[in-house]
Design a protein around this motif. Structure first.
Motif, mmCIF file in Angstrom:
data_model
loop_
_atom_site.group_PDB
_atom_site.id
_atom_site.type_symbol
_atom_site.label_atom_id
_atom_site.label_comp_id
_atom_site.label_asym_id
_atom_site.label_seq_id
_atom_site.Cartn_x
_atom_site.Cartn_y
_atom_site.Cartn_z
ATOM 1 N N GLY A 18 0.685 29.726 -51.645
ATOM 2 C CA GLY A 18 0.365 29.518 -50.486
ATOM 3 C C GLY A 18 1.111 28.632 -50.153
ATOM 4 O O GLY A 18 2.076 28.150 -49.414
ATOM 5 N N ARG A 19 0.461 27.156 -50.713
ATOM 6 C CA ARG A 19 1.312 25.939 -50.678
ATOM 7 C C ARG A 19 2.842 25.820 -50.455
ATOM 8 O O ARG A 19 3.393 25.636 -50.093
ATOM 9 N N ALA A 20 3.610 26.446 -52.096
ATOM 10 C CA ALA A 20 5.062 26.503 -52.003
ATOM 11 C C ALA A 20 5.478 27.391 -50.777
ATOM 12 O O ALA A 20 6.784 26.860 -51.121
ATOM 13 N N LEU A 21 4.674 28.317 -50.601
ATOM 14 C CA LEU A 21 5.351 28.556 -49.641
ATOM 15 C C LEU A 21 6.073 27.878 -48.657
ATOM 16 O O LEU A 21 7.039 28.203 -47.542
ATOM 17 N N VAL A 22 4.874 27.350 -48.070
ATOM 18 C CA VAL A 22 5.188 26.988 -46.613
ATOM 19 C C VAL A 22 5.988 25.737 -46.435
ATOM 20 O O VAL A 22 7.081 25.470 -45.786
ATOM 21 N N GLN A 23 6.392 25.489 -48.091
ATOM 22 C CA GLN A 23 7.116 24.143 -48.050
ATOM 23 C C GLN A 23 8.365 24.577 -48.763
ATOM 24 O O GLN A 23 9.313 24.429 -48.247
ATOM 25 N N ALA A 24 8.834 25.755 -49.106
ATOM 26 C CA ALA A 24 10.276 26.293 -49.091
ATOM 27 C C ALA A 24 9.879 26.989 -47.552
ATOM 28 O O ALA A 24 11.497 26.579 -47.332
ATOM 29 N N LEU A 25 9.334 27.305 -47.088
ATOM 30 C CA LEU A 25 9.498 27.757 -45.408
ATOM 31 C C LEU A 25 10.476 26.403 -44.804
ATOM 32 O O LEU A 25 11.223 26.482 -43.887
ATOM 33 N N GLU A 26 9.909 25.206 -45.127
ATOM 34 C CA GLU A 26 10.027 23.525 -43.995
ATOM 35 C C GLU A 26 11.839 23.699 -44.688
ATOM 36 O O GLU A 26 12.794 22.985 -43.957
ATOM 37 N N SER A 34 6.971 29.844 -34.731
ATOM 38 C CA SER A 34 5.434 29.504 -34.961
ATOM 39 C C SER A 34 4.763 29.566 -36.387
ATOM 40 O O SER A 34 5.421 30.910 -36.597
ATOM 41 N N LEU A 35 3.433 29.332 -36.596
ATOM 42 C CA LEU A 35 3.300 29.121 -37.846
ATOM 43 C C LEU A 35 1.610 29.400 -38.632
ATOM 44 O O LEU A 35 1.080 28.231 -38.054
ATOM 45 N N ALA A 36 1.355 30.248 -38.834
ATOM 46 C CA ALA A 36 -0.326 30.559 -38.968
ATOM 47 C C ALA A 36 -0.837 30.147 -40.215
ATOM 48 O O ALA A 36 -0.441 31.516 -41.007
ATOM 49 N N LEU A 37 -0.897 29.481 -40.359
ATOM 50 C CA LEU A 37 -2.080 29.119 -41.666
ATOM 51 C C LEU A 37 -3.490 30.145 -41.601
ATOM 52 O O LEU A 37 -4.512 29.674 -40.890
ATOM 53 N N LEU A 38 -3.373 31.356 -42.552
ATOM 54 C CA LEU A 38 -4.946 31.723 -42.600
ATOM 55 C C LEU A 38 -5.297 31.907 -44.451
ATOM 56 O O LEU A 38 -4.595 32.296 -45.190
ATOM 57 N N ALA A 39 -6.868 31.505 -43.994
ATOM 58 C CA ALA A 39 -7.320 31.581 -45.534
ATOM 59 C C ALA A 39 -8.452 31.925 -45.890
ATOM 60 O O ALA A 39 -9.551 32.467 -44.312
ATOM 61 N N SER A 40 -9.089 31.491 -46.816
ATOM 62 C CA SER A 40 -10.534 32.085 -46.743
ATOM 63 C C SER A 40 -11.346 31.179 -45.684
ATOM 64 O O SER A 40 -11.345 30.082 -45.657
ATOM 65 N N GLY A 45 -9.859 24.616 -42.591
ATOM 66 C CA GLY A 45 -10.203 23.843 -41.950
ATOM 67 C C GLY A 45 -9.042 22.809 -42.865
ATOM 68 O O GLY A 45 -8.788 21.682 -42.478
ATOM 69 N N ALA A 46 -8.778 23.414 -43.740
ATOM 70 C CA ALA A 46 -7.074 22.175 -44.733
ATOM 71 C C ALA A 46 -5.978 22.575 -44.032
ATOM 72 O O ALA A 46 -5.619 23.552 -42.848
ATOM 73 N N GLU A 47 -5.796 20.793 -44.487
ATOM 74 C CA GLU A 47 -4.438 20.637 -43.397
ATOM 75 C C GLU A 47 -3.234 21.168 -43.997
ATOM 76 O O GLU A 47 -3.087 20.222 -44.938
ATOM 77 N N ASP A 52 7.390 17.957 -39.382
ATOM 78 C CA ASP A 52 6.592 16.733 -38.423
ATOM 79 C C ASP A 52 5.819 17.302 -37.821
ATOM 80 O O ASP A 52 5.162 16.770 -36.963
ATOM 81 N N ASP A 53 4.761 18.277 -38.390
ATOM 82 C CA ASP A 53 3.171 18.858 -37.196
ATOM 83 C C ASP A 53 2.633 18.726 -38.560
ATOM 84 O O ASP A 53 2.839 19.199 -39.844
ATOM 85 N N VAL A 54 1.603 18.866 -38.271
ATOM 86 C CA VAL A 54 0.670 18.653 -39.164
ATOM 87 C C VAL A 54 -0.589 20.320 -38.858
ATOM 88 O O VAL A 54 -0.407 20.586 -37.829
ATOM 89 N N LEU A 55 -0.533 21.214 -39.792
ATOM 90 C CA LEU A 55 -1.299 22.570 -39.184
ATOM 91 C C LEU A 55 -2.583 22.431 -40.291
ATOM 92 O O LEU A 55 -2.845 22.075 -41.308
#
Length: 343
Positions: A18-26, A34-40, A45-47, A52-55
Motif C-alpha cells: 500500500g505504501r509503495a502504491l501511494v509512492q508510485a501514484l505520486e 482524490s485519494l482515500a487511504l483505507l486500513a484496518s 490514523g496513520a499518515e 504536497d498533502d498529508v493523508l
C-alpha cells in the motif's frame, strides 16, 4: 486519450504494498482527483505524504467506496474477498494485488506488456488481478524467449525478500538484525516460519500434500496463465534476509535453438525488461540495482551445456513495483482509457 482526474482508494494503504502504491501514484502521471487511504482499525490514523498533502488512513467500513472510480486492493486475500461486493455495489472498479482472484477463471489476470487485451473480461466481475511479483518477473523474462524459440520447460529458484510477507516481514527482519548485532536473542518470528536474519528459509507459504508450497504452485500457475497452459514450469521459493527485491535463478529449455547471444538481443528489446549483463565487470542483476526500478533486470545469460537448447539466466526485480504497485497503476490507466464509464 485524456483521462479525467480519478477518485481513487487504496485498501491496505499502511502495508508495504500500500505504501509503495501511494509512492508510485505520486510519481506517476495518472490524474488523481482524490485519494482515500483505507486500513484496518489498528492502522487507522496513520499518515502518508501524497503530492504536497498529508493523508490520514481511515478504517474501512460502510460507504468506503462510494463516489470512487477505482480502488486498489492490497490488504491480503481475505480482505479483498470481504470487500469486493461492496466496491462493486458502489460502482467502483477494483485492481487487486493479492492472491484472492488470481486463480479465478472469471477474473482476468493481466500483465500489460504481455496480455493487455485480457482486460476485456474485466466487466464480468468488476475486478482485474495483478500477477504476483515472482510470477510477473518470470513471465516478462520468458516471454521474448517463448515468442522466438518456444519455451518447453522453465525451472526457477526464487529468492524472495522479506517484504513479500508484507510490512510485518520487514519489521521482523529489522528487529532480528538489531538484536543479533547487539549480541542479544532475537524476538521469536511471527510473520515468517523461522528467523530470517542470517538465515535462508526454503518455505514461502504453507506446504501442500505434494510437497510444493503455496507460493510455488501460484507462480507456476500464473506464468502458465500468462504465457500458455502447455508451458511446464517448476518453482522453488526460498525466503532470504533481504528487505526488497526478488532474485530468480532460471533454467530454460527451448523448443528450437537460440543461443545466449541471440537471447541477449531479445532481452535488450523486450518491454518491461532491462539487460544487465557484463559479469566480467561485476555487472549483473542484484536487489541493490532493482529497487525502485519498474523493469525486470536480466543477466548472467549463458548457454546450458547439460541440455539441448538450454539457457541459464538470473532475474531480479523490485517486488513492490513490478507485479505490485507499478503494474497496478498501469492497469488503472488502461481501465480508465478503455473500460471505465467515467462521468
Amino acid at each position: 486519450m485524456t483521462i479525467r482526474p480519478l477518485h481513487l482508494a487504496v485498501l491496505g494503504a499502511t502495508g508495504a504494498v500500500g505504501r509503495a502504491l501511494v509512492q508510485a501514484l505520486e510519481e506517476s502521471d495518472l490524474p488523481v482527483a482524490s485519494l482515500a487511504l483505507l486500513a484496518s482499525e489498528h492502522s487507522a490514523g496513520a499518515e502518508l505524504d501524497f503530492r504536497d498533502d498529508v493523508l490520514r488512513a481511515a478504517a474501512v467500513g460502510p460507504g468506503a467506496f462510494a463516489g470512487k472510480d477505482l480502488a486498489f486492493f492490497a490488504a491480503g486475500a481475505a480482505t479483498s474477498r470481504a470487500h469486493l461486493e461492496a466496491a462493486r455495489a458502489a460502482g467502483c472498479a477494483v485492481v487487486d494485488l493479492t492472491p484472492a482472484f488470481r486463480g479465478d477463471a472469471e477474473v482476468p489476470l493481466v500483465l500489460p506488456p504481455l496480455n493487455a487485451d485480457a482486460l476485456a473480461g474485466f466487466a464480468r466481475r468488476g475486478v482485474v488481478a495483478v500477477p504476483g511479483p515472482a510470477s510477473a518477473q518470470l513471465a516478462l523474462a520468458l516471454a521474448p524467449l517463448h515468442r522466438a524459440a518456444g519455451v518447453e520447460r522453465a525451472s526457477s529458484v526464487v529468492l524472495e525478500a522479506v517484504s513479500g510477507a508484507g510490512q510485518k516481514g520487514v519489521s521482523e527482519l529489522e528487529a532480528e538484525l538489531r538484536a543479533m548485532l547487539s549480541f542479544q536473542e532475537p524476538p521469536p518470528p511471527t510473520a515468517l516460519p523461522h528467523r530470517a536474519a542470517f538465515n535462508v528459509v526454503p518455505q514461502v507459504g504453507p506446504f501442500g500434500d505434494d510437497g510444493a508450497s503455496e507460493e510455488e504452485r501460484a507462480v507456476a500457475a500464473d506464468v502458465r496463465r500468462l504465457l500458455g497452459s502447455s508451458l511446464r514450469v517448476g518453482v522453488t521459493a526460498v525466503r532470504v534476509p533481504v528487505f526488497y527485491g526478488h532474485v530468480q535463478l532460471v533454467s530454460v529449455k527451448l523448443r528450437r535453438a537460440l543461443g545466449a547471444a541471440a537471447a541477449r538481443e531479445l532481452f535488450r528489446q523486450a518491454p518491461g525488461v532491462k539487460l544487465v549483463d557484463a559479469p566480467q565487470e561485476g555487472v549483473y542483476p542484484m536487489p541493490m540495482l532493482a529497487v525502485n526500478d519498474d523493469a525486470v533486470l536480466v543477466g548472467r545469460v549463458r548457454d546450458d551445456p547439460t541440455q539441448e537448447h538450454g539457457l541459464d539466466l538470473v532475474l531480479c526485480g523490485d517486488n513492490l513495483r513490478q507485479g505490485g504497485a507499478s503494474t497496478a497503476i498501469e492497469l488503472a490507466k488502461l481501465l480508465a482509457e478503455k473500460h471505465l464509464k467515467l462521468g
